[in-house]
Write an enzyme that holds these catalytic residues in place. Structure first.
Site, short mmCIF file in Angstrom:
data_model
loop_
_atom_site.label_atom_id
_atom_site.label_comp_id
_atom_site.label_asym_id
_atom_site.label_seq_id
_atom_site.Cartn_x
_atom_site.Cartn_y
_atom_site.Cartn_z
N THR A 20 0.86 -1.17 0.00
CA THR A 20 0.00 0.00 0.00
C THR A 20 0.90 1.23 0.00
O THR A 20 1.98 1.20 0.60
CB THR A 20 -0.86 -0.01 1.27
OG1 THR A 20 -1.75 -1.13 1.21
CG2 THR A 20 -1.67 1.27 1.42
N ARG B 32 -14.42 -7.23 -0.85
CA ARG B 32 -13.75 -6.78 0.39
C ARG B 32 -13.08 -5.42 0.19
O ARG B 32 -12.42 -5.17 -0.80
CB ARG B 32 -12.71 -7.83 0.79
CG ARG B 32 -11.92 -7.49 2.06
CD ARG B 32 -10.62 -6.78 1.75
NE ARG B 32 -9.82 -6.53 2.95
CZ ARG B 32 -8.74 -5.75 2.98
NH1 ARG B 32 -8.33 -5.16 1.89
NH2 ARG B 32 -8.07 -5.58 4.10
N GLY C 61 -10.64 -2.57 2.31
CA GLY C 61 -9.77 -2.42 3.49
C GLY C 61 -9.88 -1.04 4.10
O GLY C 61 -10.86 -0.31 3.92
N ASP C 62 -8.84 -0.66 4.82
CA ASP C 62 -8.84 0.61 5.54
C ASP C 62 -8.49 1.81 4.65
O ASP C 62 -8.86 2.95 4.97
CB ASP C 62 -7.83 0.56 6.69
CG ASP C 62 -6.41 0.29 6.19
OD1 ASP C 62 -6.24 -0.64 5.37
OD2 ASP C 62 -5.48 1.01 6.59
N GLY D 200 -1.07 -1.90 6.10
CA GLY D 200 -1.10 -3.12 6.91
C GLY D 200 -2.42 -3.84 6.76
O GLY D 200 -3.16 -3.61 5.80
N GLY E 185 -5.79 -4.31 6.86
CA GLY E 185 -6.81 -3.27 6.91
C GLY E 185 -7.93 -3.46 7.92
O GLY E 185 -8.41 -2.49 8.52
#
Ligand code: GLY
Ligand code: GLY
Length: 329
Positions: free
Chosen positions: A186, A214, A216-217, A238, A240
């Site tokens: 990322t 899905r 993530g963060d 990392g 997420g």
């Protein structure tokens, strides 16, 4: 006289420490956190990553030194990372369980808390540009899936075939998806510009073999990205799910603002104490409103770098790192 007094005070303080509020501008970048041992033990691959981090910082420096806005620097740096197949963002992104590419990105400005994000996009060459368009051209914060792709096309942003994001490496993974191969890359960038504004941006291909749309963060404001001129600009990398659960980026700003912790204390606490290291593997980069920097990680390494310019100095200070040690590139 004043100079002597200052010198005495500095010597009494025990070091030639320069106050960060004397920083004209600051830029911090990351290219993902994770197990970097394979890269660290390979001098050629290490050199490629150091060079990429160095280039990313120089791109930001060109914009910030000329008085450009933090958002322009963050966009230019993340465009560079997205176009570089070394990182898990844009070209080089990791693939879904179906062998396709679904990308997430976000950007936030601390001066007005304006933010934009896209999630699960498949045909936008540079997802961070779409995130910026969401921020500046719509009343929304987060657009997802085909709607976000359509929006970006309507904005005239460059479109590509989904396979554009593939590299020989990801095509290999797609061939044998059983193979457990993670890619931690990322990318993110946080900036304090000459006007004193904070900006944060993050872009990712997400997690290898992700399913069911899905997300993530990275595109979640408050989890993977946050910026507030009253506190800090933060970009995370990392696993997420844990960064969402702990609202890591906002959490850091809240600790800084309400508990009066330094950016380093707040960042260290979240990464090393609050996150469960085995599960919430990763790290973050942050800069506070005075230009102090934090870049902790609980993995074996994190691709990262920073650059800042002190007021009255002609040269910038620049360092990049992969493992524990930072070097001058
Ligand atoms: N899971 C990919 C990363 O954040 O590095
Ligand atoms: N940190 C990126 C992700 O989990 O997707």
């Amino acid at each position: 006289m004043l100079k002597n007094l200052l010198l005495t005070a500095t010597l009494l303080a025990g070091s030639l420490f320069v106050q960060a509020q004397d920083r004209e501008y600051v830029i911090v970048v990351h290219g993902g956190a994770g197990d970097i041992s394979k890269v660290e033990n390979d001098p050629v691959r290490s050199a490629l990553y150091y060079a990429a981090l160095d280039s990313a910082l120089s791109i930001g420096d060109c914009i910030l030194s000329a008085g450009g806005e933090g958002s322009q620097a963050v966009m230019a740096v993340i465009n560079y990372f997205e176009n570089n197949p070394l990182f898990n963002a844009g070209k080089g992104a990791t693939c879904t369980a179906e062998g396709t590419f679904e990308l997430d990105a976000s950007i936030m400005e601390g001066k007005d808390l304006s933010a934009g994000a896209v999630a699960g996009v498949k045909t936008i060459k540079n997802p961070i540009n779409a995130a910026y368009a969401v921020k500046t051209k719509t009343p929304h914060v987060l657009l997802s899936g085909s709607g976000a792709d359509t929006f970006a096309a309507e904005q005239g942003l460059e479109q590509v075939d989904n396979l554009y994001f593939a590299t020989p490496k990801t095509l290999e993974w797609i061939e044998k998806l059983k193979q457990e191969s993670k890619k931690n890359g990322t990318v993110g960038c946080v900036v304090l510009d000459k006007q004193g504004n904070l900006t944060a941006g993050t872009s990712t291909g997400g997690m290898f073999k992700k399913k069911w749309g899905r997300i993530g963060d990275s595109p979640v404001i408050g989890a993977g990205t946050y910026a507030d001129n009253n506190s800090c600009a933060v970009s995370c990398t990392g696993h997420g799910e844990y960064f969402i659960r702990h609202a890591v980026a906002f959490n850091l700003c809240a600790r800084y603002k309400y508990l009066k912790e330094s950016v380093e204390q707040a960042a260290d606490y979240i990464i090393h104490t609050e996150l469960n290291t085995n599960a919430g593997n990763g790290g973050l980069i942050a800069v506070d409103k005075e230009g102090h920097i934090a870049m902790p990680f609980n993995s074996t390494g994190m691709f990262r770098g920073y650059l800042y310019k002190e007021k009255g100095q002609t040269d910038v200070v620049k360092k990049v790192g992969i493992g524990k040690v930072m070097i001058v590139p």
